[in-house]
Write a protein that holds these residues in place. Structure first.
Motif, short mmCIF file in Angstrom:
data_model
loop_
_atom_site.label_atom_id
_atom_site.label_comp_id
_atom_site.label_asym_id
_atom_site.label_seq_id
_atom_site.Cartn_x
_atom_site.Cartn_y
_atom_site.Cartn_z
N SER A 58 0.80 -1.11 -0.15
CA SER A 58 -0.03 0.28 -0.01
C SER A 58 0.65 1.41 0.04
O SER A 58 0.57 1.76 -0.88
CB SER A 58 -0.88 -0.11 1.26
OG SER A 58 -1.26 1.03 2.15
N TYR A 59 1.81 1.22 0.69
CA TYR A 59 3.41 2.33 0.48
C TYR A 59 4.27 2.67 -0.38
O TYR A 59 3.71 3.66 -1.63
CB TYR A 59 4.09 1.55 1.95
CG TYR A 59 5.24 2.95 1.23
CD1 TYR A 59 5.37 4.21 2.30
CD2 TYR A 59 6.53 2.45 0.59
CE1 TYR A 59 5.96 4.58 2.32
CE2 TYR A 59 7.33 3.98 0.17
CZ TYR A 59 7.41 5.24 1.34
OH TYR A 59 8.25 5.50 1.09
N LEU A 60 3.68 1.33 -1.72
CA LEU A 60 4.46 1.48 -2.94
C LEU A 60 3.29 2.56 -3.87
O LEU A 60 3.57 2.60 -4.58
CB LEU A 60 4.33 0.10 -3.32
CG LEU A 60 6.34 -0.34 -2.90
CD1 LEU A 60 6.66 -1.66 -2.60
CD2 LEU A 60 7.64 0.07 -2.97
N ALA A 61 2.21 1.48 -3.51
CA ALA A 61 1.39 2.35 -4.49
C ALA A 61 0.38 4.34 -3.59
O ALA A 61 -0.19 4.45 -4.98
CB ALA A 61 0.20 0.98 -4.50
N ASN A 62 1.27 4.47 -2.85
CA ASN A 62 1.11 5.58 -2.65
C ASN A 62 -0.28 5.87 -1.63
O ASN A 62 -1.52 7.35 -1.89
CB ASN A 62 1.22 6.35 -4.10
CG ASN A 62 2.46 7.25 -4.14
OD1 ASN A 62 3.60 7.50 -3.32
ND2 ASN A 62 2.55 7.10 -5.53
N ASP A 63 -0.88 4.31 -1.49
CA ASP A 63 -2.18 4.72 -0.98
C ASP A 63 -2.26 4.36 0.56
O ASP A 63 -2.85 5.03 1.29
CB ASP A 63 -2.79 3.30 -0.98
CG ASP A 63 -2.91 2.76 -1.81
OD1 ASP A 63 -3.40 4.25 -3.18
OD2 ASP A 63 -3.80 1.97 -2.91
N SER A 64 -0.46 4.63 1.29
CA SER A 64 -1.10 5.13 2.63
C SER A 64 0.80 5.49 2.28
O SER A 64 1.80 5.50 1.76
CB SER A 64 -0.53 4.00 3.12
OG SER A 64 0.52 3.64 3.27
N GLN A 65 1.26 6.66 3.81
CA GLN A 65 2.69 7.35 3.94
C GLN A 65 3.50 6.50 4.91
O GLN A 65 2.70 6.50 5.97
CB GLN A 65 2.43 8.60 3.93
CG GLN A 65 0.99 9.21 2.79
CD GLN A 65 1.92 9.27 1.55
OE1 GLN A 65 2.94 9.60 1.06
NE2 GLN A 65 1.27 9.29 0.23
N LEU A 66 4.48 6.38 5.12
CA LEU A 66 5.72 6.31 6.38
C LEU A 66 6.63 6.77 6.24
O LEU A 66 7.15 7.09 5.49
CB LEU A 66 5.32 4.20 6.40
CG LEU A 66 4.35 3.83 6.23
CD1 LEU A 66 4.85 2.09 6.03
CD2 LEU A 66 3.98 3.46 7.37
N ASP A 67 6.75 6.85 7.61
CA ASP A 67 8.17 7.77 7.14
C ASP A 67 8.87 6.83 6.86
O ASP A 67 9.02 5.80 6.97
CB ASP A 67 8.08 7.96 9.38
CG ASP A 67 9.58 8.25 9.37
OD1 ASP A 67 9.98 9.27 9.27
OD2 ASP A 67 10.36 7.31 9.67
N ASP A 68 9.92 7.78 6.37
CA ASP A 68 11.15 6.77 5.47
C ASP A 68 12.49 5.51 6.03
O ASP A 68 11.56 4.33 6.05
CB ASP A 68 12.87 7.16 4.72
CG ASP A 68 11.70 8.16 3.99
OD1 ASP A 68 11.04 8.05 3.13
OD2 ASP A 68 12.02 9.09 4.14
N ARG A 69 12.23 6.07 7.70
CA ARG A 69 12.76 4.84 8.52
C ARG A 69 11.46 3.43 8.32
O ARG A 69 11.63 2.50 8.97
CB ARG A 69 13.53 5.00 9.88
CG ARG A 69 14.81 6.39 9.55
CD ARG A 69 15.39 6.78 11.64
NE ARG A 69 16.46 7.17 10.79
CZ ARG A 69 16.35 8.74 10.25
NH1 ARG A 69 16.04 9.20 9.74
NH2 ARG A 69 17.60 9.40 9.97
N THR A 70 10.53 3.78 8.92
CA THR A 70 9.67 2.85 9.81
C THR A 70 9.17 2.12 8.32
O THR A 70 9.43 0.84 8.43
CB THR A 70 8.16 3.50 9.76
OG1 THR A 70 8.41 4.70 10.87
CG2 THR A 70 7.27 2.99 10.18
N ILE A 71 9.76 2.43 6.92
CA ILE A 71 9.63 1.71 5.35
C ILE A 71 10.81 0.99 5.86
O ILE A 71 10.39 -0.62 5.34
CB ILE A 71 8.61 2.21 4.14
CG1 ILE A 71 8.77 0.92 3.19
CG2 ILE A 71 10.06 4.05 3.92
CD1 ILE A 71 7.45 0.74 3.29
#
Ligand code: FDM
Length: 211
Positions: A58-71
């Protein structure tokens, strides 16, 4: 036939930029090995089937945002959650052909500006590949291959930075193959590299990444 003499399987990783041809070469290599009677499986990271993998997807599809270290840590966790299965497959004689691994993990996160040593740390203790095949393509030329899809990292400037970080990760297990050779030539090279790796690693114990 090959690989079924009681020895362990080989951990063979394919790495490269987006549109380097990795995924189709993984499929070709896998069907070649199976056709020759090798006990082999195709894996890929991220493994989007797990719950961690779904967050990544979901992050890769830009459907969710996550902090760089978190992802970054989620990508690493996605490898850790598969580590035990990976080890048991390898020890029971199955060769794994893996589309992306820790090198993607470090190169993509470092390309965002995260400290590379920080990026490497959570990878330590994962199983070290016996062979890493890097399909080398120039980002500009890769983008011309039907263009990038819509995922987060599929932009030329970003891919250039990823390439620089990949180069800094090269070690003794790396073989660089020109991804712009004809598809059949690349395929042939990968067959040779993988089959000799499978023979050569039989007597060697599994080791861990120690970055
Ligand atoms: N990627 C992949 C990372 O950023 N870190 C990782 O640890 C891994 C395994 O995810 F852009 C990036 C690389 C790529 C994206 O990969 C999805 P696939 O191969 O397109 O599914």
């Amino acid at each position: 036939t090959g690989g079924s003499k009681g020895g362990r399987g080989a951990l063979v990783v394919l790495e490269g930029l987006d549109r380097s041809g990795k995924t189709s070469q993984c499929a070709r290599l896998l069907s070649f090995l199976k056709g020759k009677g090798y006990n082999a499986e195709g894996w890929r990271f991220p493994d989007r089937a797990t719950s961690v993998g779904q967050m990544i997807s979901s992050y890769l599809a830009n459907d969710s945002q996550l902090d760089d270290r978190t992802i970054h840590l989620l990508f690493s966790a996605n490898r850790w959650e598969k580590r035990a299965l990976m080890e048991s497959k390898l020890l029971s004689g199955t060769t794994l052909i893996v589309d992306r691994y820790s090198y993607s993990g470090v190169a993509f996160s470092a390309a965002k500006g995260l400290d590379i040593e920080w990026c490497k740390a959570p990878e330590n203790g994962l199983i070290a590949p016996d062979l890493v095949i890097y399909l080398d393509v120039q980002p500009e030329k890769a983008a011309e291959r039907g263009g990038y899809g819509g995922e987060r990292y599929e932009k030329i400037e970003f891919q250039k930075k990823v390439a620089e970080h990949y180069h800094s990760l090269r070690d003794s297990t790396w073989k660089v193959v020109d991804g712009f050779l004809p598809m059949e030539t690349v395929e042939e090279k990968l067959r040779d590299l993988a089959t000799s790796c499978i023979q050569d690693c039989q007597g060697n114990p599994l080791t861990n990444l120690a970055w």
